[in-house]
Design a protein around this motif. Structure first.
Motif, PDB file in Angstrom:
ATOM      1  N   ASP A  22      39.706  21.441  23.755  1.00 25.73           N
ATOM      2  CA  ASP A  22      40.227  21.370  22.388  1.00 25.73           C
ATOM      3  C   ASP A  22      41.751  21.273  22.390  1.00 25.73           C
ATOM      4  O   ASP A  22      42.435  22.099  21.819  1.00 25.73           O
ATOM      5  CB  ASP A  22      39.772  22.624  21.631  1.00 25.73           C
ATOM      6  N   GLY A  23      42.325  20.294  23.076  1.00 26.63           N
ATOM      7  CA  GLY A  23      43.780  20.155  23.153  1.00 26.63           C
ATOM      8  C   GLY A  23      44.320  20.963  24.308  1.00 26.63           C
ATOM      9  O   GLY A  23      43.698  21.101  25.350  1.00 26.63           O
ATOM     10  N   ALA A  24      45.513  21.527  24.101  1.00 29.39           N
ATOM     11  CA  ALA A  24      46.165  22.304  25.159  1.00 29.39           C
ATOM     12  C   ALA A  24      45.310  23.497  25.549  1.00 29.39           C
ATOM     13  O   ALA A  24      44.620  24.088  24.723  1.00 29.39           O
ATOM     14  CB  ALA A  24      47.529  22.787  24.678  1.00 29.39           C
ATOM     15  N   VAL A  25      45.383  23.862  26.822  1.00 24.78           N
ATOM     16  CA  VAL A  25      44.703  25.073  27.262  1.00 24.78           C
ATOM     17  C   VAL A  25      45.579  26.261  26.863  1.00 24.78           C
ATOM     18  O   VAL A  25      46.797  26.241  27.040  1.00 24.78           O
ATOM     19  CB  VAL A  25      44.408  25.053  28.784  1.00 24.78           C
ATOM     20  N   VAL A  26      44.969  27.264  26.250  1.00 26.10           N
ATOM     21  CA  VAL A  26      45.672  28.481  25.839  1.00 26.10           C
ATOM     22  C   VAL A  26      45.167  29.620  26.718  1.00 26.10           C
ATOM     23  O   VAL A  26      43.964  29.875  26.776  1.00 26.10           O
ATOM     24  CB  VAL A  26      45.441  28.798  24.345  1.00 26.10           C
ATOM     25  N   VAL A  27      46.104  30.290  27.407  1.00 27.74           N
ATOM     26  CA  VAL A  27      45.772  31.335  28.365  1.00 27.74           C
ATOM     27  C   VAL A  27      46.499  32.613  27.977  1.00 27.74           C
ATOM     28  O   VAL A  27      47.717  32.606  27.812  1.00 27.74           O
ATOM     29  CB  VAL A  27      46.210  30.928  29.790  1.00 27.74           C
ATOM     30  N   THR A  28      45.754  33.699  27.830  1.00 27.52           N
ATOM     31  CA  THR A  28      46.348  35.000  27.530  1.00 27.52           C
ATOM     32  C   THR A  28      46.335  35.860  28.778  1.00 27.52           C
ATOM     33  O   THR A  28      45.321  35.944  29.464  1.00 27.52           O
ATOM     34  CB  THR A  28      45.561  35.702  26.403  1.00 27.52           C
ATOM     35  N   LEU A  29      47.477  36.481  29.062  1.00 26.33           N
ATOM     36  CA  LEU A  29      47.572  37.403  30.191  1.00 26.33           C
ATOM     37  C   LEU A  29      47.712  38.820  29.683  1.00 26.33           C
ATOM     38  O   LEU A  29      48.482  39.084  28.758  1.00 26.33           O
ATOM     39  CB  LEU A  29      48.771  37.056  31.080  1.00 26.33           C
ATOM     40  N   THR A  30      46.961  39.728  30.291  1.00 27.21           N
ATOM     41  CA  THR A  30      47.001  41.136  29.939  1.00 27.21           C
ATOM     42  C   THR A  30      46.759  41.946  31.209  1.00 27.21           C
ATOM     43  O   THR A  30      46.494  41.383  32.269  1.00 27.21           O
ATOM     44  CB  THR A  30      45.958  41.461  28.838  1.00 27.21           C
ATOM     45  N   ALA A  31      46.874  43.263  31.111  1.00 27.90           N
ATOM     46  CA  ALA A  31      46.661  44.149  32.252  1.00 27.90           C
ATOM     47  C   ALA A  31      46.089  45.467  31.752  1.00 27.90           C
ATOM     48  O   ALA A  31      46.187  45.785  30.570  1.00 27.90           O
ATOM     49  CB  ALA A  31      47.976  44.390  32.988  1.00 27.90           C
ATOM     50  N   ALA A  32      45.510  46.208  32.668  1.00 28.68           N
ATOM     51  CA  ALA A  32      44.953  47.518  32.304  1.00 28.68           C
ATOM     52  C   ALA A  32      46.067  48.531  32.057  1.00 28.68           C
ATOM     53  O   ALA A  32      45.909  49.442  31.252  1.00 28.68           O
ATOM     54  CB  ALA A  32      44.031  48.014  33.408  1.00 28.68           C
ATOM     55  N   ALA A  33      47.193  48.363  32.728  1.00 31.94           N
ATOM     56  CA  ALA A  33      48.312  49.303  32.596  1.00 31.94           C
ATOM     57  C   ALA A  33      49.624  48.569  32.844  1.00 31.94           C
ATOM     58  O   ALA A  33      49.629  47.451  33.379  1.00 31.94           O
ATOM     59  CB  ALA A  33      48.146  50.439  33.601  1.00 31.94           C
TER      60      ALA A  33
END
Length: 193
Positions: A22-33
């Motif tokens: 669906d167009g650009a790839v959107v990537v979210t980065l997160t962490a447990a801490a």
């Protein structure tokens, strides 16, 4: 900076694996801490994609603003200004001096971060970026923070970053569970040293 390094090779390989229908790839980065290396991975991933000729925007949605501070960019406004209509997007996107990457930080934090990131204006911004970029990298707060969940739902992939010694911890298990409960996009684990 060292394009022949094993780290740069792994970042480029990760860029090639991330896809969207669906167009650009959107990537979210997160962490447990905090302290897992999430923002460093976000910046590295975005720069690797930009060096591969992709049009990339890094959204720094982490309340700590680690990625934005690490890049040491002079900001003319931020995400809150764009979403409230105070400043147009093209006036606040800042170019990284070391790559073709564009950055949108959060110079001011809204009164309710979860509401802002889950707003219709945010969805409209992501749609605009999908239509005009190749990749959007979103550096969010910790996985347990409710403000992370709206961005993880708007993404094509969620990258949960953990240090190797944090793999068998209740915190990582809880983070993965919370992201799953929040209906985050596909969750992938990124392991750092």
């Amino acid at each position: 900076d060292q394009s022949a390094s094993p780290f740069a090779y792994r970042m480029a390989a990760l860029v090639r694996r991330l896809k969207s229908h669906d167009g650009a790839v959107v990537v979210t980065l997160t962490a447990a801490a905090a302290g897992e290396g999430k923002s460093a991975i976000a910046v590295s991933l975005a720069r690797a994609a930009a060096r591969m000729g992709r049009k990339v925007v890094l959204l720094d949605c982490d309340p700590a603003q680690t990625a934005g501070r690490a890049l040491r960019l002079a900001e003319r406004g931020g995400l809150y200004d764009v979403l409230t209509g105070a400043i147009p997007l093209n006036r606040v996107l800042t170019r990284d001096p070391r790559s073709e990457l564009f950055v949108l930080s959060m110079r001011r934090q809204p009164p309710n971060m979860s509401a802002m990131l889950g707003s219709a204006q945010m969805k409209k911004l992501i749609r605009l970026l999908r239509d005009n970029c190749d990749m959007v990298v979103v550096d969010c707060g910790e996985a347990g923070a409710p403000e992370t969940w709206p961005m993880a739902r708007l993404s094509d992939a969620t990258l949960l970053v953990s240090r190797r010694n944090g793999l068998n911890t209740p915190a990582l298990s809880r983070a993965a569970h919370l992201l799953g409960s929040a209906k985050a996009a596909t969750i992938n684990l990124i392991v750092t040293r």
